[in-house]
Motif scaffolding. Structure first.
Motif, PDB file in Angstrom:
ATOM      1  N   VAL A  30     -15.135  -9.223   5.426  1.00  0.00           N
ATOM      2  CA  VAL A  30     -14.690  -7.923   5.398  1.00  0.00           C
ATOM      3  C   VAL A  30     -14.576  -7.574   3.707  1.00  0.00           C
ATOM      4  N   LEU A  31     -14.779  -6.336   3.613  1.00  0.00           N
ATOM      5  CA  LEU A  31     -14.939  -5.886   2.239  1.00  0.00           C
ATOM      6  C   LEU A  31     -13.915  -4.543   2.274  1.00  0.00           C
ATOM      7  N   CYS A  32     -12.994  -4.567   1.475  1.00  0.00           N
ATOM      8  CA  CYS A  32     -12.042  -3.221   1.614  1.00  0.00           C
ATOM      9  C   CYS A  32     -11.916  -2.725   0.163  1.00  0.00           C
ATOM     10  N   GLN A  33     -11.980  -1.319  -0.155  1.00  0.00           N
ATOM     11  CA  GLN A  33     -11.937  -0.730  -1.420  1.00  0.00           C
ATOM     12  C   GLN A  33     -11.118   0.447  -1.243  1.00  0.00           C
ATOM     13  N   GLY A  34     -10.073   0.530  -2.307  1.00  0.00           N
ATOM     14  CA  GLY A  34      -9.462   1.815  -2.339  1.00  0.00           C
ATOM     15  C   GLY A  34      -8.377   1.846  -3.414  1.00  0.00           C
ATOM     16  N   ASP A  56       1.086  -1.051  -3.075  1.00  0.00           N
ATOM     17  CA  ASP A  56       0.733  -0.240  -1.846  1.00  0.00           C
ATOM     18  C   ASP A  56      -0.911  -0.029  -2.182  1.00  0.00           C
ATOM     19  N   ALA A  57      -1.701  -0.289  -0.983  1.00  0.00           N
ATOM     20  CA  ALA A  57      -2.944  -0.018  -1.262  1.00  0.00           C
ATOM     21  C   ALA A  57      -3.342   0.724  -0.057  1.00  0.00           C
ATOM     22  N   GLN A  58      -4.406   1.686  -0.215  1.00  0.00           N
ATOM     23  CA  GLN A  58      -5.148   2.452   0.957  1.00  0.00           C
ATOM     24  C   GLN A  58      -6.465   2.058   0.709  1.00  0.00           C
ATOM     25  N   TYR A  59      -7.001   1.376   1.907  1.00  0.00           N
ATOM     26  CA  TYR A  59      -8.320   1.010   2.126  1.00  0.00           C
ATOM     27  C   TYR A  59      -9.303   1.507   2.869  1.00  0.00           C
ATOM     28  N   SER A  60     -10.778   1.532   2.610  1.00  0.00           N
ATOM     29  CA  SER A  60     -11.397   1.742   3.363  1.00  0.00           C
ATOM     30  C   SER A  60     -12.443   0.154   3.460  1.00  0.00           C
ATOM     31  N   ALA A 138     -10.092 -15.455   0.422  1.00  0.00           N
ATOM     32  CA  ALA A 138      -9.591 -14.085   0.016  1.00  0.00           C
ATOM     33  C   ALA A 138      -9.885 -13.817  -1.450  1.00  0.00           C
ATOM     34  N   ARG A 139     -10.283 -12.778  -1.798  1.00  0.00           N
ATOM     35  CA  ARG A 139     -10.146 -12.581  -3.051  1.00  0.00           C
ATOM     36  C   ARG A 139      -9.812 -10.881  -3.320  1.00  0.00           C
ATOM     37  N   ARG A 140      -8.982 -10.662  -4.341  1.00  0.00           N
ATOM     38  CA  ARG A 140      -8.478  -9.160  -4.401  1.00  0.00           C
ATOM     39  C   ARG A 140      -8.592  -8.980  -5.944  1.00  0.00           C
ATOM     40  N   ASP A 141      -9.418  -7.973  -6.518  1.00  0.00           N
ATOM     41  CA  ASP A 141      -9.799  -7.502  -7.530  1.00  0.00           C
ATOM     42  C   ASP A 141      -9.294  -6.063  -8.025  1.00  0.00           C
ATOM     43  N   VAL A 142      -8.335  -5.952  -8.923  1.00  0.00           N
ATOM     44  CA  VAL A 142      -7.998  -4.402  -9.271  1.00  0.00           C
ATOM     45  C   VAL A 142      -8.090  -4.243 -10.677  1.00  0.00           C
ATOM     46  N   LEU A 143      -8.663  -3.070 -11.088  1.00  0.00           N
ATOM     47  CA  LEU A 143      -8.831  -2.702 -12.322  1.00  0.00           C
ATOM     48  C   LEU A 143      -7.707  -1.584 -12.537  1.00  0.00           C
ATOM     49  N   LEU A 144      -6.747  -2.022 -13.446  1.00  0.00           N
ATOM     50  CA  LEU A 144      -5.644  -1.273 -13.728  1.00  0.00           C
ATOM     51  C   LEU A 144      -5.952  -0.256 -14.825  1.00  0.00           C
ATOM     52  N   ALA A 145      -5.722   1.073 -14.533  1.00  0.00           N
ATOM     53  CA  ALA A 145      -5.902   1.828 -15.576  1.00  0.00           C
ATOM     54  C   ALA A 145      -4.733   1.777 -16.800  1.00  0.00           C
ATOM     55  N   ALA A 146      -4.886   2.321 -17.954  1.00  0.00           N
ATOM     56  CA  ALA A 146      -3.715   2.456 -18.718  1.00  0.00           C
ATOM     57  C   ALA A 146      -2.549   3.099 -18.133  1.00  0.00           C
ATOM     58  N   ALA A 166      -8.919  -1.127  -6.239  1.00  0.00           N
ATOM     59  CA  ALA A 166      -8.699  -2.573  -5.764  1.00  0.00           C
ATOM     60  C   ALA A 166      -9.910  -2.720  -4.772  1.00  0.00           C
ATOM     61  N   GLN A 167     -10.431  -3.827  -4.753  1.00  0.00           N
ATOM     62  CA  GLN A 167     -11.428  -4.433  -3.833  1.00  0.00           C
ATOM     63  C   GLN A 167     -10.988  -5.809  -3.363  1.00  0.00           C
ATOM     64  N   LEU A 168     -10.935  -5.754  -1.840  1.00  0.00           N
ATOM     65  CA  LEU A 168     -10.574  -7.042  -1.316  1.00  0.00           C
ATOM     66  C   LEU A 168     -11.659  -7.640  -0.545  1.00  0.00           C
TER      67      LEU A 168
END
Length: 172
Positions: A30-34, A56-60, A138-146, A166-168
């Motif tokens: 499963v690959l989720c992004q949002g 809270d995340a909103q994924y596709s 499972a791996r969740r990676d999120v790039l946080l903006a400033a 985020a990408q899950l």
């Protein structure tokens, strides 16, 4: 923000559709992004301290070859040593609710934070303990903006929250 989107696109291209070829009772990827929005209590400062994290995340999500569903993710947990420079040893759970009625309960027990060009990259790893993908990693990676707050808030009132992309990945 453009940098985070670019990084997610590049990492998505590396995700192998062949890994999701298992269907019909077999494990499948499963690959989720949002977008992902986090809050911190107490706010993050330069001093590392125990901090409650809610996201809270909103994924596709691609849940099968050619099958994309929307989903929401809700993460809650504690980072025993969190600061403006990152989080260490987080203990976080995520509930993902898919639009097709399925759910996944994930437990993250390892995390790393790296800073690149002013962005924080937070990577969590763990496993699915219940629901879609049960028993899979499972791996969740999120790039946080400033942060939307001033960087000087790390010296005073603290950073209350942050947003990013985020990408899950749930892999067999």
């Amino acid at each position: 923000m453009a940098l985070s989107v670019l990084a997610l696109v590049v990492s998505s291209a590396a995700w192998s559709p062949a890994a999701q070829a298992h269907t019909g009772g077999h494990r499948s990827a499963v690959l989720c992004q949002g977008p992902s929005d986090s809050t911190y209590d107490p706010p993050l400062t330069l001093e590392a301290r125990g901090t409650r994290v809610h996201t809270d995340a909103q994924y596709s999500c691609s849940v099968a070859p050619g099958r994309i569903v929307s989903a929401t993710g809700s993460l809650d947990g504690v980072s025993p040593e969190a600061s403006c420079d990152g989080q260490s040893s987080p203990r976080i759970t995520e509930v993902v609710k898919y639009a097709d009625g399925a759910e996944s309960l994930l437990v993250y027990d390892h995390g790393t934070t790296t800073r690149t060009l002013g962005f924080l990259d937070v990577m969590l790893s763990g496993r699915v303990v219940k629901g879609r993908g049960e028993g899979q990693s499972a791996r969740r990676d999120v790039l946080l903006a400033a942060p939307k707050q001033l960087p000087t808030d790390c010296f005073s009132s603290g950073v209350r929250g942050n947003s990013g992309q985020a990408q899950l990945e749930i892999q067999p």
